[in-house]
Design a protein around this motif. Structure first.
Motif, short mmCIF file in Angstrom:
data_model
loop_
_atom_site.label_atom_id
_atom_site.label_comp_id
_atom_site.label_asym_id
_atom_site.label_seq_id
_atom_site.Cartn_x
_atom_site.Cartn_y
_atom_site.Cartn_z
N TYR A 38 37.39 46.61 48.99
CA TYR A 38 37.29 45.56 49.78
C TYR A 38 37.12 46.12 51.20
CZ TYR A 38 38.08 41.41 52.30
OH TYR A 38 37.77 40.23 53.47
N THR A 39 36.13 45.50 52.17
CA THR A 39 35.95 45.73 53.41
C THR A 39 35.63 44.51 54.01
OG1 THR A 39 35.12 47.87 53.05
CG2 THR A 39 34.54 47.09 55.23
N LEU A 40 36.28 44.13 55.17
CA LEU A 40 35.84 43.24 56.09
C LEU A 40 35.53 43.76 57.49
CD1 LEU A 40 36.45 40.10 56.65
CD2 LEU A 40 38.60 40.53 57.82
N THR A 41 34.53 42.99 58.00
CA THR A 41 33.89 43.57 59.42
C THR A 41 33.77 42.19 60.10
OG1 THR A 41 31.78 43.08 58.93
CG2 THR A 41 32.32 45.23 58.14
N GLY A 42 33.41 42.43 61.43
CA GLY A 42 33.62 41.34 62.07
C GLY A 42 32.56 40.21 61.76
N GLU A 43 31.48 40.67 61.03
CA GLU A 43 30.34 39.68 60.71
C GLU A 43 30.56 39.34 59.15
OE1 GLU A 43 29.28 42.66 62.19
OE2 GLU A 43 29.88 41.89 64.07
N THR A 44 30.86 40.39 58.29
CA THR A 44 30.65 40.36 56.79
C THR A 44 32.03 40.73 56.03
OG1 THR A 44 29.79 42.49 56.54
CG2 THR A 44 28.28 40.69 57.01
N SER A 61 32.02 39.25 46.65
CA SER A 61 30.94 39.13 45.49
C SER A 61 31.16 38.04 44.67
CB SER A 61 30.66 40.40 44.70
OG SER A 61 31.72 40.76 43.94
N LEU A 62 32.56 37.34 44.75
CA LEU A 62 32.70 36.28 43.88
C LEU A 62 33.13 35.17 44.87
CD1 LEU A 62 34.36 38.22 41.12
CD2 LEU A 62 32.02 37.19 40.99
N PRO A 63 33.29 33.98 44.29
CA PRO A 63 34.13 33.06 45.05
C PRO A 63 35.73 33.31 45.25
CG PRO A 63 32.90 32.06 43.08
CD PRO A 63 32.91 33.49 43.08
N ALA A 64 36.14 32.67 46.12
CA ALA A 64 37.74 32.73 46.25
C ALA A 64 38.37 32.16 45.02
CB ALA A 64 38.30 32.17 47.60
#
Length: 153
Positions: free
Chosen positions: A137-143, A147-150
């Motif tokens: 998993y990766t989180l950036t400021g924009e994205t 790939s799936l719903p929570a």
């Protein structure tokens, strides 16, 4: 006369806007996409302090070689509790292949001091090498890499 002024104005405006467009294009193209990689290893417990000491004074030939081969960022982390499990995060320019550009037989390792360094570092590891990890998993400021719903349950 008014026509000549308008023509001169639009010619100047075109030159300025065209120059800005070309500048933006070159700036965008110079931002090479990066590959992100993560590895783990265990250092032999009796060699941990010596390994840390080596990484407080990495040989300049190694640093130069890594940069030249396309390494944009390399960071090694160890537990603050004195554990011997290490993680290494690397960002590479797009198109760099770890085996081809940094592995045995590469131009990076053709430098004698680099070859000695890499061989020495491998003697510190319990398994003799680093193991690549899969990105989860990766989180950036924009994205993010969702790939799936929570899933709340």
């Amino acid at each position: 006369r008014l026509v000549k002024m308008r023509t001169a104005f639009y010619t100047l405006l075109g030159a300025v806007c065209g120059g800005l467009l070309v500048h933006s294009y070159h700036r965008m193209m110079s931002r090479k996409k990066k590959q992100r990689l993560m590895f783990r290893t265990n250092v032999k417990k009796d060699k941990l302090e010596l390994y840390k000491r080596h990484h407080k004074g990495v040989w300049p030939e190694v640093e130069r070689g890594l940069r030249k081969a396309g390494v944009k960022l390399l960071s090694i982390h160890c537990p603050s509790d004195g554990g011997n499990a290490l993680q290494m995060y690397i960002e590479l320019e797009q198109g760099v292949d770890m085996a081809r550009d940094l592995g045995p037989g590469s131009s990076y390792r053709s430098v004698e001091r680099v070859k000695v360094w890499e061989e020495l570092m491998c003697t510190f590891f319990e398994g003799g090498t680093w193991t690549m990890l899969d990105e989860l998993y990766t989180l950036t400021g924009e994205t993010s890499t969702n790939s799936l719903p929570a899933m709340y349950t």
